[in-house]
Write a protein that holds these residues in place. Structure first.
Motif, PDB file in Angstrom:
ATOM      1  N   SER A 399       0.834  -1.203   0.000  1.00  0.00           N
ATOM      2  CA  SER A 399       0.000   0.000   0.000  1.00  0.00           C
ATOM      3  C   SER A 399       0.867   1.250   0.000  1.00  0.00           C
ATOM      4  CB  SER A 399      -0.922   0.002   1.220  1.00  0.00           C
ATOM      5  OG  SER A 399      -1.739  -1.152   1.236  1.00  0.00           O
ATOM      6  N   GLN A 400       0.547   2.187  -0.877  1.00  0.00           N
ATOM      7  CA  GLN A 400       1.353   3.395  -1.008  1.00  0.00           C
ATOM      8  C   GLN A 400       1.048   4.417   0.077  1.00  0.00           C
ATOM      9  OE1 GLN A 400       3.714   3.437  -3.500  1.00  0.00           O
ATOM     10  NE2 GLN A 400       3.021   1.352  -3.898  1.00  0.00           N
ATOM     11  N   GLU A 401      -0.116   4.314   0.713  1.00  0.00           N
ATOM     12  CA  GLU A 401      -0.539   5.337   1.677  1.00  0.00           C
ATOM     13  C   GLU A 401      -0.161   5.003   3.121  1.00  0.00           C
ATOM     14  OE1 GLU A 401      -1.772   8.148   0.616  1.00  0.00           O
ATOM     15  OE2 GLU A 401      -1.635   7.390  -1.435  1.00  0.00           O
ATOM     16  N   VAL A 402       0.337   3.797   3.374  1.00  0.00           N
ATOM     17  CA  VAL A 402       0.684   3.398   4.736  1.00  0.00           C
ATOM     18  C   VAL A 402       2.110   3.848   5.041  1.00  0.00           C
ATOM     19  CG1 VAL A 402       0.982   1.443   6.307  1.00  0.00           C
ATOM     20  CG2 VAL A 402      -0.871   1.426   4.635  1.00  0.00           C
ATOM     21  N   SER A 403       2.307   4.454   6.217  1.00  0.00           N
ATOM     22  CA  SER A 403       3.632   4.961   6.589  1.00  0.00           C
ATOM     23  C   SER A 403       4.402   3.916   7.391  1.00  0.00           C
ATOM     24  CB  SER A 403       3.505   6.243   7.409  1.00  0.00           C
ATOM     25  OG  SER A 403       2.948   5.957   8.682  1.00  0.00           O
ATOM     26  N   ALA A 404       5.708   4.098   7.451  1.00  0.00           N
ATOM     27  CA  ALA A 404       6.555   3.191   8.223  1.00  0.00           C
ATOM     28  C   ALA A 404       6.189   3.227   9.705  1.00  0.00           C
ATOM     29  CB  ALA A 404       8.024   3.561   8.021  1.00  0.00           C
ATOM     30  N   ASN A 405       5.887   4.415  10.228  1.00  0.00           N
ATOM     31  CA  ASN A 405       5.540   4.540  11.650  1.00  0.00           C
ATOM     32  C   ASN A 405       4.269   3.769  11.985  1.00  0.00           C
ATOM     33  OD1 ASN A 405       7.745   6.158  12.196  1.00  0.00           O
ATOM     34  ND2 ASN A 405       6.629   8.083  11.881  1.00  0.00           N
ATOM     35  N   GLN A 406       3.294   3.804  11.080  1.00  0.00           N
ATOM     36  CA  GLN A 406       2.052   3.068  11.321  1.00  0.00           C
ATOM     37  C   GLN A 406       2.303   1.558  11.386  1.00  0.00           C
ATOM     38  OE1 GLN A 406      -0.032   4.740   7.941  1.00  0.00           O
ATOM     39  NE2 GLN A 406      -1.416   5.921   9.265  1.00  0.00           N
ATOM     40  N   ILE A 407       3.150   1.073  10.496  1.00  0.00           N
ATOM     41  CA  ILE A 407       3.451  -0.362  10.498  1.00  0.00           C
ATOM     42  C   ILE A 407       4.230  -0.748  11.746  1.00  0.00           C
ATOM     43  CG2 ILE A 407       4.653  -2.220   9.285  1.00  0.00           C
ATOM     44  CD1 ILE A 407       4.072  -0.809   6.676  1.00  0.00           C
ATOM     45  N   VAL A 408       5.194   0.079  12.137  1.00  0.00           N
ATOM     46  CA  VAL A 408       5.974  -0.214  13.343  1.00  0.00           C
ATOM     47  C   VAL A 408       5.060  -0.271  14.565  1.00  0.00           C
ATOM     48  CG1 VAL A 408       7.707   0.694  14.933  1.00  0.00           C
ATOM     49  CG2 VAL A 408       8.155   0.692  12.472  1.00  0.00           C
ATOM     50  N   PHE A 409       4.139   0.691  14.672  1.00  0.00           N
ATOM     51  CA  PHE A 409       3.217   0.718  15.819  1.00  0.00           C
ATOM     52  C   PHE A 409       2.377  -0.560  15.865  1.00  0.00           C
ATOM     53  CE2 PHE A 409      -1.039   1.637  17.487  1.00  0.00           C
ATOM     54  CZ  PHE A 409      -0.705   2.018  18.782  1.00  0.00           C
ATOM     55  N   SER A 410       1.785  -0.923  14.719  1.00  0.00           N
ATOM     56  CA  SER A 410       0.941  -2.119  14.704  1.00  0.00           C
ATOM     57  C   SER A 410       1.768  -3.387  14.923  1.00  0.00           C
ATOM     58  CB  SER A 410       0.169  -2.214  13.388  1.00  0.00           C
ATOM     59  OG  SER A 410       1.051  -2.268  12.281  1.00  0.00           O
ATOM     60  N   LEU A 411       3.012  -3.411  14.423  1.00  0.00           N
ATOM     61  CA  LEU A 411       3.869  -4.582  14.630  1.00  0.00           C
ATOM     62  C   LEU A 411       4.194  -4.760  16.108  1.00  0.00           C
ATOM     63  CD1 LEU A 411       5.592  -6.909  13.582  1.00  0.00           C
ATOM     64  CD2 LEU A 411       7.423  -5.272  13.107  1.00  0.00           C
ATOM     65  N   VAL A 412       4.508  -3.676  16.801  1.00  0.00           N
ATOM     66  CA  VAL A 412       4.780  -3.744  18.243  1.00  0.00           C
ATOM     67  C   VAL A 412       3.536  -4.230  18.982  1.00  0.00           C
ATOM     68  CG1 VAL A 412       5.306  -2.385  20.303  1.00  0.00           C
ATOM     69  CG2 VAL A 412       6.599  -2.004  18.191  1.00  0.00           C
ATOM     70  N   LEU A 413       2.372  -3.702  18.590  1.00  0.00           N
ATOM     71  CA  LEU A 413       1.127  -4.096  19.237  1.00  0.00           C
ATOM     72  C   LEU A 413       0.837  -5.577  19.004  1.00  0.00           C
ATOM     73  CD1 LEU A 413      -1.264  -2.962  20.867  1.00  0.00           C
ATOM     74  CD2 LEU A 413      -2.418  -2.534  18.688  1.00  0.00           C
ATOM     75  N   PHE A 414       0.988  -6.032  17.751  1.00  0.00           N
ATOM     76  CA  PHE A 414       0.771  -7.444  17.440  1.00  0.00           C
ATOM     77  C   PHE A 414       1.728  -8.328  18.229  1.00  0.00           C
ATOM     78  CE2 PHE A 414      -0.997  -6.487  12.955  1.00  0.00           C
ATOM     79  CZ  PHE A 414      -2.252  -6.293  13.491  1.00  0.00           C
ATOM     80  N   THR A 415       2.982  -7.890  18.333  1.00  0.00           N
ATOM     81  CA  THR A 415       3.979  -8.686  19.056  1.00  0.00           C
ATOM     82  C   THR A 415       3.566  -8.882  20.501  1.00  0.00           C
ATOM     83  OG1 THR A 415       5.731  -7.852  17.609  1.00  0.00           O
ATOM     84  CG2 THR A 415       6.403  -8.847  19.697  1.00  0.00           C
ATOM     85  N   LEU A 416       3.087  -7.809  21.134  1.00  0.00           N
ATOM     86  CA  LEU A 416       2.662  -7.900  22.532  1.00  0.00           C
ATOM     87  C   LEU A 416       1.449  -8.816  22.683  1.00  0.00           C
ATOM     88  CD1 LEU A 416       3.038  -4.152  23.611  1.00  0.00           C
ATOM     89  CD2 LEU A 416       4.533  -6.058  24.223  1.00  0.00           C
ATOM     90  N   VAL A 417       0.451  -8.635  21.812  1.00  0.00           N
ATOM     91  CA  VAL A 417      -0.774  -9.438  21.916  1.00  0.00           C
ATOM     92  C   VAL A 417      -0.490 -10.903  21.609  1.00  0.00           C
ATOM     93  CG1 VAL A 417      -3.070  -9.809  20.933  1.00  0.00           C
ATOM     94  CG2 VAL A 417      -2.275  -7.483  21.402  1.00  0.00           C
ATOM     95  N   TYR A 418       0.272 -11.154  20.546  1.00  0.00           N
ATOM     96  CA  TYR A 418       0.572 -12.527  20.168  1.00  0.00           C
ATOM     97  C   TYR A 418       1.443 -13.220  21.212  1.00  0.00           C
ATOM     98  CZ  TYR A 418      -1.469 -12.258  15.478  1.00  0.00           C
ATOM     99  OH  TYR A 418      -2.333 -12.171  14.416  1.00  0.00           O
ATOM    100  N   SER A 419       2.362 -12.484  21.795  1.00  0.00           N
ATOM    101  CA  SER A 419       3.194 -13.058  22.859  1.00  0.00           C
ATOM    102  C   SER A 419       2.328 -13.465  24.044  1.00  0.00           C
ATOM    103  CB  SER A 419       4.263 -12.065  23.298  1.00  0.00           C
ATOM    104  OG  SER A 419       5.141 -11.769  22.233  1.00  0.00           O
ATOM    105  N   LEU A 420       1.361 -12.609  24.379  1.00  0.00           N
ATOM    106  CA  LEU A 420       0.439 -12.930  25.471  1.00  0.00           C
ATOM    107  C   LEU A 420      -0.382 -14.167  25.128  1.00  0.00           C
ATOM    108  CD1 LEU A 420      -0.882 -12.238  28.180  1.00  0.00           C
ATOM    109  CD2 LEU A 420      -2.447 -10.707  26.931  1.00  0.00           C
ATOM    110  N   LEU A 421      -0.876 -14.246  23.885  1.00  0.00           N
ATOM    111  CA  LEU A 421      -1.644 -15.420  23.466  1.00  0.00           C
ATOM    112  C   LEU A 421      -0.801 -16.695  23.537  1.00  0.00           C
ATOM    113  CD1 LEU A 421      -3.621 -14.108  20.352  1.00  0.00           C
ATOM    114  CD2 LEU A 421      -4.580 -14.826  22.548  1.00  0.00           C
ATOM    115  N   LEU A 422       0.461 -16.603  23.127  1.00  0.00           N
ATOM    116  CA  LEU A 422       1.332 -17.770  23.169  1.00  0.00           C
ATOM    117  C   LEU A 422       1.572 -18.225  24.603  1.00  0.00           C
ATOM    118  CD1 LEU A 422       3.115 -19.799  21.662  1.00  0.00           C
ATOM    119  CD2 LEU A 422       4.987 -18.143  21.806  1.00  0.00           C
TER     120      LEU A 422
END
Length: 446
Positions: A399-422
């Motif tokens: 996607s051309q409209e998504v910024s690097a900061n937005q992806i980093v934020f969601s990646l950190v959030l996913f990492t925390l949630v997925y780690s908790l699920l694991l």
């Protein structure tokens, strides 16, 4: 770090985490069908106990697998808009079939599987168990078909141009039976059966070592060992067939898998090694002409090397593809040796007294999981720089409209949630394992 790399890292992370669970569900489902079938045939209550116990672990695995899979659907639209438009008609057909054939079966029978004990006849419950198992297998069919189409696209034509181009299905069955789908599906199923079988082997090896639930574990272990022995060997055969397909359809990937650079020259087969991309050399232990022999049954037959392709059309991370592929092969060969040796000891009546082997089986649950993950990394990284092989580059698909900061934020959030699920998943499974297969307080422990 640019948006493309971050988007790839995020998707790889979410898929890798999700891919822990569906293979376990499929593999555990097969063992549950076997345990319950033996119970129906023999009336032996210990097989009913095994069935009930492993259904509980299956339910945990199935639930987290569904939850983590939903995230990927959103990532297609947010991070990979061009890709989603391009493959939407193809994936729409495959995912619609998954909903009809897979989720239809699972949703019909899952309630009976989980809550039908003592409410329906035993044979009806067995039918529901088989239905859920087949549903999980059909789910894998359509996901693998969609992914295989990206590897070897067929049965389509392109409509539109540039960012608005999209692939339309012209022949549904040609799309389904694209050149790599059958080999990859069989290989995926076998990896799933091994993941489930080795979880069962790990738990019951732990019980046997600790002297807990010995009698019931001596019933469960040989069944899981039989499944593991058969599919560890047949997976070697399907892996060879899949590699033959890669040689024909994705020769650049095959060259990266063995670090083969020379143009149209005999290729070595490495047992282990390290690829120096700059010098175009591999340092390691190999069989001269071994890859040529496996592909053409001739040690001197030429194989296309990476230098046969323009640099922009080769995988960029050649050493990573090489290492992941060889880790997968090494684990596969080890599992064959382990299961065949254990089967030999079982026939000799010495398996359950061989404590060091039970210790290995206690930790062996990790090996099929690692092999499944690195096998997937090999397939996806080896396909680069294409997201749809030969048609759409990864660099054009995000996607051309998504910024690097937005992806980093969601990646950190996913990492925390997925780690908790694991952590919660491991805690819950561990709690059930420590409690044991029996529900009643007066259960026999030997």
């Amino acid at each position: 770090m640019d948006v493309e790399i971050l988007a790839r890292i995020q998707f790889a992370f979410t898929v890798a985490f999700h891919y822990i669970y569906p293979p376990l569900s499929i593999g555990i489902g097969l063992l549950i069908v076997l345990f319950e079938s033996i119970y129906i045939k023999t009336g032996n209550k210990e097989y009913e106990t095994l069935t009930r116990f492993w259904i509980k672990i299956f339910a945990l695995t199935f639930g987290i697998g569904v939850a983590t899979g939903i995230i990927m659907e959103f990532e297609f639209g947010t991070n990979w808009a061009v890709y989603s438009r391009y493959v939407g008609d193809i994936f729409g057909s495959a995912l619609a079939a998954e909903g009809l054939f897979a989720f239809g079966l699972e949703s019909t029978f899952l309630g009976v599987l989980l809550f039908g004990w003592n409410r329906v006849k035993p044979w009806v419950h067995l039918v529901s168990t088989i239905g859920v198992f087949l549903g999980s297998m059909f789910s894998a069919v359509w996901i693998v078909v969609a992914n295989s189409w990206q590897q070897t696209p067929a049965g389509y034509h392109i409509v539109g141009e540039g960012l608005h181009a999209r692939a339309e299905v012209t022949d549904f069955w040609a799309m389904v039976f694209n050149p790599s789908s059958v080999d990859r599906l069989i290989h995926t199923w076998q990896g799933s059966f091994l993941a489930g079988a080795f979880l069962v082997l790990s738990v019951h090896a732990y019980y046997l070592k600790k002297g807990r639930f010995v009698a019931i574990s001596k019933k469960a272990f040989p069944i899981a060992l039989g499944v593991a022995t058969f599919f560890s060997f047949t997976q070697l055969l399907s892996g060879h067939s899949s590699a033959d397909g890669v040689a024909v359809n994705q020769p650049a990937k095959l060259a990266a898998m063995e670090g083969h650079f020379e143009k149209n020259a005999p290729a070595d087969l490495y047992l282990m090694g390290w690829v120096n991309k700059k010098d175009q050399t591999v340092t390691g232990i190999g069989i001269p002409g071994g890859l040529s022999f496996l592909v053409h049954q001739d040690f001197k037959a030429p194989i296309k090397g990476l230098n046969d392709f323009p640099e922009q059309d080769r995988p960029s991370q050649i050493n990573a593809v090489f290492q992941f592929y060889h880790i997968m092969v090494a684990i596969g060969l080890f599992l064959i040796a382990l299961t065949f040796y254990a089967s030999f000891l079982w026939f000799k009546g010495k398996l359950f007294e061989t404590k060091w082997l039970l210790t290995i089986f206690s930790y062996s649950v990790l090996l099929p999981q690692i092999a499944n993950q690195v096998g997937w990394f090999t397939a996806e990284m080896g396909r680069q720089p294409w997201v749809v092989y030969g048609q759409l580059r990864t660099s054009q698909a995000f996607s051309q409209e998504v910024s690097a900061n937005q992806i980093v934020f969601s990646l950190v959030l996913f990492t925390l949630v997925y780690s908790l699920l694991l952590v919660l998943f491991i805690y819950s499974v561990n709690k059930k394992v420590k409690h044991g297969p029996y529900d009643s307080s007066d259960a026999v422990l030997n």
